[in-house]
Design a protein around this motif. Structure first.
Motif, PDB file in Angstrom:
ATOM      1  N   ALA A   1       0.832  -1.203   0.000  1.00  0.00           N
ATOM      2  CA  ALA A   1       0.000   0.000   0.000  1.00  0.00           C
ATOM      3  C   ALA A   1       0.871   1.260   0.000  1.00  0.00           C
ATOM      4  CB  ALA A   1      -0.928  -0.003   1.208  1.00  0.00           C
ATOM      5  N   LEU A   2       1.940   1.252   0.768  1.00  0.00           N
ATOM      6  CA  LEU A   2       2.841   2.410   0.796  1.00  0.00           C
ATOM      7  C   LEU A   2       3.524   2.604  -0.557  1.00  0.00           C
ATOM      8  CD1 LEU A   2       4.519   2.096   4.313  1.00  0.00           C
ATOM      9  CD2 LEU A   2       2.928   3.850   3.541  1.00  0.00           C
ATOM     10  N   LYS A   3       3.893   1.528  -1.195  1.00  0.00           N
ATOM     11  CA  LYS A   3       4.541   1.606  -2.495  1.00  0.00           C
ATOM     12  C   LYS A   3       3.582   2.186  -3.543  1.00  0.00           C
ATOM     13  CE  LYS A   3       7.417  -1.221  -5.506  1.00  0.00           C
ATOM     14  NZ  LYS A   3       7.915  -2.560  -5.776  1.00  0.00           N
ATOM     15  N   GLU A   4       2.336   1.750  -3.523  1.00  0.00           N
ATOM     16  CA  GLU A   4       1.346   2.276  -4.451  1.00  0.00           C
ATOM     17  C   GLU A   4       1.070   3.758  -4.185  1.00  0.00           C
ATOM     18  OE1 GLU A   4      -2.195  -0.063  -4.524  1.00  0.00           O
ATOM     19  OE2 GLU A   4      -1.105  -1.903  -5.026  1.00  0.00           O
ATOM     20  N   ARG A   5       1.062   4.104  -2.920  1.00  0.00           N
ATOM     21  CA  ARG A   5       0.804   5.484  -2.529  1.00  0.00           C
ATOM     22  C   ARG A   5       1.923   6.399  -3.032  1.00  0.00           C
ATOM     23  NH1 ARG A   5      -0.676   7.228   3.604  1.00  0.00           N
ATOM     24  NH2 ARG A   5      -2.148   8.825   3.011  1.00  0.00           N
TER      25      ARG A   5
END
Length: 158
Positions: A150-154
């Protein structure tokens, strides 16, 4: 004793140990090996699955470790499952033995590697995990992976 991390070549490792045991303390030891065993280890033909270490008469032995016979060996090839002696100082052996008796630890090998041409084994004082501990570890790992994703996508969105 500090475990070295640089300048080593890993011959084999026991990844399943991290799944099956709580690792409390790690120790590095030497091996008393025959020549063809070293050649097989250099080729990566070893297996730490289902092996353990045991203290017998103030000496440490690894039992159940499989090192395949050397392919280019002759009649002097070694027995793949022989019991192998580990090289530790007497004070280290006594310290490990007292902890094993006191807290109910077991001694398991984590990995076999080469340091400056010498074969070393990393042993761990470990206690067994129950099934619910294993499930909890898998759940924690999955949730951590989801958070990272999720952090990477964000970050990619910005």
């Amino acid at each position: 004793m500090a475990i070295r991390t640089e300048g080593i070549k890993i011959a084999c490792d026991n990844r399943k140990a991290w799944h099956d045991y709580f690792i409390h303390e790690r120790v590095e030891a030497g091996f008393a090996l025959q020549g063809t065993e070293v050649k097989s280890l250099r080729a990566g033909k070893a297996n730490l699955k289902d092996c353990y270490a045991k203290i017998i008469n103030n000496e440490v032995f690894v039992i159940g470790m499989h090192i395949s016979p050397y392919e280019h060996g002759n009649i002097f090839n070694h027995d793949p499952l022989r019991t192998r002696k580990l090289l530790l100082h007497k004070s280290e052996i006594l310290k490990i033995d007292s902890k094993m008796k006191q807290k109910g630890f077991t001694l398991i090998p984590l990995k076999v590697y080469f340091v400056r041409g010498r074969v070393k084994i990393e042993l761990a004082l470990a206690s067994g995990k129950k099934n619910y501990d294993k499930r909890q570890d898998l759940a924690d790992k999955a949730s951590k992976r989801d958070v990272e994703r999720a952090l990477k996508e964000r970050q990619r969105d910005y």
